[in-house]
Each structure stands twice: as C-alpha cells, then as structure tokens.
Design a protein around this motif. Sequence first.
Motif, PDB file in Angstrom:
ATOM      1  N   GLY A   1      56.591   5.635 -41.071  1.00  0.00           N
ATOM      2  CA  GLY A   1      57.916   5.102 -40.167  1.00  0.00           C
ATOM      3  C   GLY A   1      57.995   3.649 -40.360  1.00  0.00           C
ATOM      4  O   GLY A   1      58.973   2.996 -39.681  1.00  0.00           O
ATOM      5  N   ARG A   2      57.038   3.013 -40.956  1.00  0.00           N
ATOM      6  CA  ARG A   2      57.266   1.361 -41.240  1.00  0.00           C
ATOM      7  C   ARG A   2      58.091   1.071 -42.131  1.00  0.00           C
ATOM      8  O   ARG A   2      58.394   1.658 -43.177  1.00  0.00           O
ATOM      9  N   THR A   3      58.697  -0.040 -41.919  1.00  0.00           N
ATOM     10  CA  THR A   3      59.207  -0.991 -42.783  1.00  0.00           C
ATOM     11  C   THR A   3      58.824  -2.208 -43.057  1.00  0.00           C
ATOM     12  O   THR A   3      58.599  -2.955 -42.208  1.00  0.00           O
ATOM     13  N   LEU A   4      58.685  -2.655 -44.287  1.00  0.00           N
ATOM     14  CA  LEU A   4      58.005  -3.764 -44.730  1.00  0.00           C
ATOM     15  C   LEU A   4      58.788  -4.838 -45.678  1.00  0.00           C
ATOM     16  O   LEU A   4      59.566  -4.287 -46.378  1.00  0.00           O
ATOM     17  N   THR A   5      58.701  -5.892 -45.643  1.00  0.00           N
ATOM     18  CA  THR A   5      59.215  -6.839 -46.808  1.00  0.00           C
ATOM     19  C   THR A   5      58.099  -7.238 -47.748  1.00  0.00           C
ATOM     20  O   THR A   5      57.140  -8.118 -46.992  1.00  0.00           O
ATOM     21  N   VAL A   6      58.352  -7.399 -48.885  1.00  0.00           N
ATOM     22  CA  VAL A   6      57.316  -7.543 -49.831  1.00  0.00           C
ATOM     23  C   VAL A   6      58.090  -8.494 -50.823  1.00  0.00           C
ATOM     24  O   VAL A   6      59.194  -8.177 -51.244  1.00  0.00           O
ATOM     25  N   PRO A   7      57.311  -9.206 -51.623  1.00  0.00           N
ATOM     26  CA  PRO A   7      57.574  -9.907 -52.496  1.00  0.00           C
ATOM     27  C   PRO A   7      58.156  -9.150 -53.804  1.00  0.00           C
ATOM     28  O   PRO A   7      57.177  -8.115 -54.361  1.00  0.00           O
ATOM     29  N   ARG A   8      59.137  -9.267 -54.669  1.00  0.00           N
ATOM     30  CA  ARG A   8      59.402  -8.812 -55.715  1.00  0.00           C
ATOM     31  C   ARG A   8      58.494  -9.345 -56.752  1.00  0.00           C
ATOM     32  O   ARG A   8      58.098 -10.443 -56.826  1.00  0.00           O
ATOM     33  N   GLY A   9      57.999  -8.285 -57.874  1.00  0.00           N
ATOM     34  CA  GLY A   9      57.120  -8.899 -58.897  1.00  0.00           C
ATOM     35  C   GLY A   9      55.717  -8.838 -58.660  1.00  0.00           C
ATOM     36  O   GLY A   9      54.860  -8.791 -59.650  1.00  0.00           O
ATOM     37  N   GLN A  10      55.330  -8.542 -57.349  1.00  0.00           N
ATOM     38  CA  GLN A  10      53.945  -8.488 -57.131  1.00  0.00           C
ATOM     39  C   GLN A  10      53.571  -6.951 -57.129  1.00  0.00           C
ATOM     40  O   GLN A  10      54.212  -6.195 -56.536  1.00  0.00           O
ATOM     41  N   SER A  11      52.286  -6.523 -57.582  1.00  0.00           N
ATOM     42  CA  SER A  11      52.204  -5.121 -57.285  1.00  0.00           C
ATOM     43  C   SER A  11      52.185  -4.730 -56.190  1.00  0.00           C
ATOM     44  O   SER A  11      51.725  -5.171 -55.103  1.00  0.00           O
ATOM     45  N   LEU A  12      52.848  -3.309 -55.814  1.00  0.00           N
ATOM     46  CA  LEU A  12      52.855  -2.939 -54.591  1.00  0.00           C
ATOM     47  C   LEU A  12      51.593  -2.634 -53.816  1.00  0.00           C
ATOM     48  O   LEU A  12      51.347  -2.713 -52.780  1.00  0.00           O
ATOM     49  N   LEU A  13      50.490  -2.594 -54.542  1.00  0.00           N
ATOM     50  CA  LEU A  13      49.258  -2.315 -53.895  1.00  0.00           C
ATOM     51  C   LEU A  13      48.588  -3.395 -53.442  1.00  0.00           C
ATOM     52  O   LEU A  13      48.344  -3.521 -52.120  1.00  0.00           O
ATOM     53  N   THR A  14      48.837  -4.525 -54.168  1.00  0.00           N
ATOM     54  CA  THR A  14      48.697  -5.851 -53.412  1.00  0.00           C
ATOM     55  C   THR A  14      49.598  -6.350 -52.258  1.00  0.00           C
ATOM     56  O   THR A  14      48.927  -6.818 -51.369  1.00  0.00           O
ATOM     57  N   ALA A  15      50.651  -5.916 -52.590  1.00  0.00           N
ATOM     58  CA  ALA A  15      51.615  -6.490 -51.387  1.00  0.00           C
ATOM     59  C   ALA A  15      51.315  -5.491 -50.084  1.00  0.00           C
ATOM     60  O   ALA A  15      51.338  -6.020 -49.083  1.00  0.00           O
ATOM     61  N   LEU A  16      51.065  -4.478 -50.176  1.00  0.00           N
ATOM     62  CA  LEU A  16      50.680  -3.519 -49.005  1.00  0.00           C
ATOM     63  C   LEU A  16      49.473  -4.083 -48.375  1.00  0.00           C
ATOM     64  O   LEU A  16      49.354  -3.878 -47.356  1.00  0.00           O
ATOM     65  N   GLU A  17      48.390  -4.190 -49.287  1.00  0.00           N
ATOM     66  CA  GLU A  17      47.133  -4.460 -48.858  1.00  0.00           C
ATOM     67  C   GLU A  17      47.411  -5.998 -47.986  1.00  0.00           C
ATOM     68  O   GLU A  17      46.513  -6.296 -47.036  1.00  0.00           O
ATOM     69  N   ALA A  18      48.115  -6.700 -48.451  1.00  0.00           N
ATOM     70  CA  ALA A  18      48.344  -8.123 -47.781  1.00  0.00           C
ATOM     71  C   ALA A  18      48.942  -7.911 -46.441  1.00  0.00           C
ATOM     72  O   ALA A  18      48.719  -8.775 -45.561  1.00  0.00           O
ATOM     73  N   GLN A  19      49.680  -6.656 -46.171  1.00  0.00           N
ATOM     74  CA  GLN A  19      50.151  -6.464 -44.734  1.00  0.00           C
ATOM     75  C   GLN A  19      49.283  -5.653 -43.988  1.00  0.00           C
ATOM     76  O   GLN A  19      49.685  -4.927 -43.116  1.00  0.00           O
ATOM     77  N   GLY A  20      48.072  -5.271 -44.423  1.00  0.00           N
ATOM     78  CA  GLY A  20      46.983  -4.488 -43.683  1.00  0.00           C
ATOM     79  C   GLY A  20      47.129  -3.284 -44.055  1.00  0.00           C
ATOM     80  O   GLY A  20      46.617  -2.344 -43.079  1.00  0.00           O
ATOM     81  N   ILE A  21      47.898  -2.694 -44.948  1.00  0.00           N
ATOM     82  CA  ILE A  21      47.867  -1.091 -45.508  1.00  0.00           C
ATOM     83  C   ILE A  21      47.048  -1.034 -46.350  1.00  0.00           C
ATOM     84  O   ILE A  21      46.890  -1.884 -47.555  1.00  0.00           O
ATOM     85  N   LYS A  22      46.024  -0.065 -46.406  1.00  0.00           N
ATOM     86  CA  LYS A  22      45.192   0.140 -47.469  1.00  0.00           C
ATOM     87  C   LYS A  22      45.050   1.468 -48.078  1.00  0.00           C
ATOM     88  O   LYS A  22      44.430   2.451 -47.621  1.00  0.00           O
ATOM     89  N   PRO A  23      46.030   1.687 -48.914  1.00  0.00           N
ATOM     90  CA  PRO A  23      46.324   2.928 -49.778  1.00  0.00           C
ATOM     91  C   PRO A  23      45.030   3.248 -50.551  1.00  0.00           C
ATOM     92  O   PRO A  23      44.241   2.386 -50.934  1.00  0.00           O
ATOM     93  N   ALA A  24      44.801   4.187 -50.848  1.00  0.00           N
ATOM     94  CA  ALA A  24      43.583   4.742 -51.617  1.00  0.00           C
ATOM     95  C   ALA A  24      43.554   4.247 -52.830  1.00  0.00           C
ATOM     96  O   ALA A  24      44.692   3.993 -53.382  1.00  0.00           O
ATOM     97  N   SER A  25      42.772   3.349 -53.619  1.00  0.00           N
ATOM     98  CA  SER A  25      42.906   2.703 -54.817  1.00  0.00           C
ATOM     99  C   SER A  25      41.400   2.875 -55.606  1.00  0.00           C
ATOM    100  O   SER A  25      40.429   3.215 -55.130  1.00  0.00           O
ATOM    101  N   GLY A  26      41.698   2.312 -56.834  1.00  0.00           N
ATOM    102  CA  GLY A  26      40.300   2.683 -57.599  1.00  0.00           C
ATOM    103  C   GLY A  26      40.320   1.638 -58.995  1.00  0.00           C
ATOM    104  O   GLY A  26      39.850   0.329 -58.306  1.00  0.00           O
ATOM    105  N   CYS A  27      40.793   1.891 -59.816  1.00  0.00           N
ATOM    106  CA  CYS A  27      40.694   0.928 -61.198  1.00  0.00           C
ATOM    107  C   CYS A  27      41.530  -0.328 -61.074  1.00  0.00           C
ATOM    108  O   CYS A  27      41.236  -1.140 -61.520  1.00  0.00           O
ATOM    109  N   ARG A  28      42.744  -0.197 -60.256  1.00  0.00           N
ATOM    110  CA  ARG A  28      43.739  -1.222 -60.199  1.00  0.00           C
ATOM    111  C   ARG A  28      44.224  -1.605 -61.669  1.00  0.00           C
ATOM    112  O   ARG A  28      44.869  -2.819 -61.712  1.00  0.00           O
ATOM    113  N   MET A  29      44.316  -0.786 -62.496  1.00  0.00           N
ATOM    114  CA  MET A  29      44.856  -0.885 -63.898  1.00  0.00           C
ATOM    115  C   MET A  29      45.909   0.178 -64.355  1.00  0.00           C
ATOM    116  O   MET A  29      46.090   0.131 -65.440  1.00  0.00           O
TER     117      MET A  29
END
Length: 366
Positions: free
Chosen positions: A292-320
């Motif tokens: 139910g959260r709403t966030l504002t993120v930069p366009r052009g930045q990977s969503l994984l990086t953008a979410l992590e910058a706001q304290g959200i930690k989705p499962a991730s691995g290779c990042r590629m």
Amino acid sequence: MSAVLRSHKRPRGLRRLLHACVAPSVFDFWAQRLDRTWTWDRPLARIVERRAESRDAITLVLRPNRHWRGFRAGQHVNVSAEIDGASVTRSYSLSAAPRADGLLAITVKRVDGGKLSTWLFDSACVGDVLHIGPAFGEMTWPQTHDAGWLLLAAGSGITPLMALVREHASRGMPAPVTLLYWARTREELCFADELLALADAHPDFAVHCLLTRETDASDTAPAGRLDAAQLAALVPDASQRRVYACGPSGFVDTARALLDGNARSFHAEAFTPPARSFEDTGEAVVTLQRSGRTLTVPRGQSLLTALEAQGIKPASGCRMGICNTCACGKSAGATRDLTNGEVRTEPSSALRLCISAAAGDIELDL
C-alpha cells in the motif's frame, strides 16, 4: 548433460506428519543445533575447501545439503551470507563441472566495495555455512556438437567457461575448442597453469591468455583488448565456430559486434550492467500494491536501486537480469528495459527490477 540431482528425500508421508507437528522454522532452529546445514527445505552449503586462484580471486569448494537440486556446467548460483547482521546475496558462477561426490565450487573475485565478495575473500573460512539458490543460466553445452567452439572470457568471465572446459576435457574434448582469456595482469589470471596443461594434453584445445595492462616478452600472442585484427590472427576460422562470451558488458558488446551474425551461433552473458545510451529525466510514482506504499523514484534508474534507496529490499541476486530473483508483477504503467532502451506498457508477471526503470507512473506487486 544432466545436472547432478539428489534423490535421498524423506518419504512424503513422513514429511506430512512432521509438518503437521512442527513448523519448518522450528524444525530448522533445533536441527541446526546439531548440524548447521540441516533444514526443512532450505538449500545450504558448507565451505569444505578454500584455495587461492590469483592475486584477487579464491575458489571455495562447497558441500550442499540434500535440498540443493544440482547444476550444469556453465550455470550460476545465488549465494547469501549474514554480514553485519544483514543477509547479502550475489550471483557467482560455478567454476567446476558437476562431481560424483556432489561438491561444487565457486570462484570469487574480490571487488572493491563489494560487500559479499570482500567478506568471502577476506573472512570466509572452512566450516562456514552459506545459503545457496537454485542454479540458473543457459550457457551450457548442448547434447551434441556439430561444430567447433570459440570461448571468449574477460576477467571473472572465465569462471563459467572454466566449468565448461573442465567438463569438455572430462569427456575427451568431443569438439575442438579455442579459449581466448583476457586479464589486466598476469597476477590476475585464474586457472592459467591448468588451462595450459589441458592444452598440452588435448590437441583439439587451444588457449591464449592475453594481458591488457602489461606485456610479456615470452608470449608470442598479441596483447591488448579484443578487436577484429586480434581475433582474425588467433582464430581465423571463427566464422565456423559456435561462440560463448562472458565478461564485463563492454567486452560482451565488442564480442557481439564482431561475431553475432559472423559465427555459427553466438551467446553471451555479461557480469556488469549494460552501459545506457539514453537518458530519462524527472520522476515517477511507484505504487506498491501489497504494502500500500506510494513512492517517488527517478526515471532512468533501475527500480531495484531506486527501491533500495528508500529502504525497500526486494529479493535480488545477479543484478544483471539473468537470475530472475528480483522479478515481480507489474499491473500498470510504462517501464524502460535498461538493456536495450525499449519502453514497455503491457502488464507483466515477471518484471526484472534490476534492469527496468520507471518510464512513467507504475504499479508493482510488492
């Protein structure tokens, strides 16, 4: 060539009975008091050997528990460890072929600023236990060979190709293979002695180790980075080969430009994110439907990086974009594929956050 699988499972009836009596988390808590690799269903692996491969790389030999499902040479695996109280996950290539004893090996290059690679290189010891995920990746040997092979490796891109070479050698080199392997300096070459010994033992295997930041007067092969002249000199029949390439994105892009369409087939995997040739400006609103959260993120930045910058930690691995660990559903909105710049507006059940950016307001199943 099938993966090594483990078949000694508990009988299903016993598992159902145990599950009715005890939660898996409780089972894990008490079982790991006896053996740290005992779990209800989580794959874990104990480090049983550690050896240096180069100035900045080590090989860790692991003994997985019974829940790990095996692999094929050329594949990768997500590895996790607890560091400073937090779980850190990264992808590593399996550097040896499947073994009859079930052991597996990863070769880890120490990366400046890399939290897991630094910990594995500096601190991981025999006896430590790591979390491991299922093997993934499609750069594996086919069932039959109808042509010779050209393997191109740069830096730690040698690790999956080393597993392929080792398996190929164990089968008597059923097709000719030439390996070109680039490193910055001789001290950073991994497996060099083993590769040269295999070349001496197998007439159908040729290896050239090439250095980009130093010269070696004893080496008659050209140095420097991959280019058309170098390729023509070392592999004049490249157009008749099937090609696997692995290395940084710039190296893979060069290999693709030289050989994709100019060889029997071409398959590549990059271990660094692709360089972007486009720019998006402004911001986008991301709605996370489950939380139910709403966030504002930069366009052009990977969503994984953008979410992590706001304290959200989705499962991730290779990042590629290879392992799909970070994939999630997208129900609405436009995203840009960072590997090729394409903007996609259709809903997706498996949007890879690490290689996708918001191109407008979007809704994610997180």
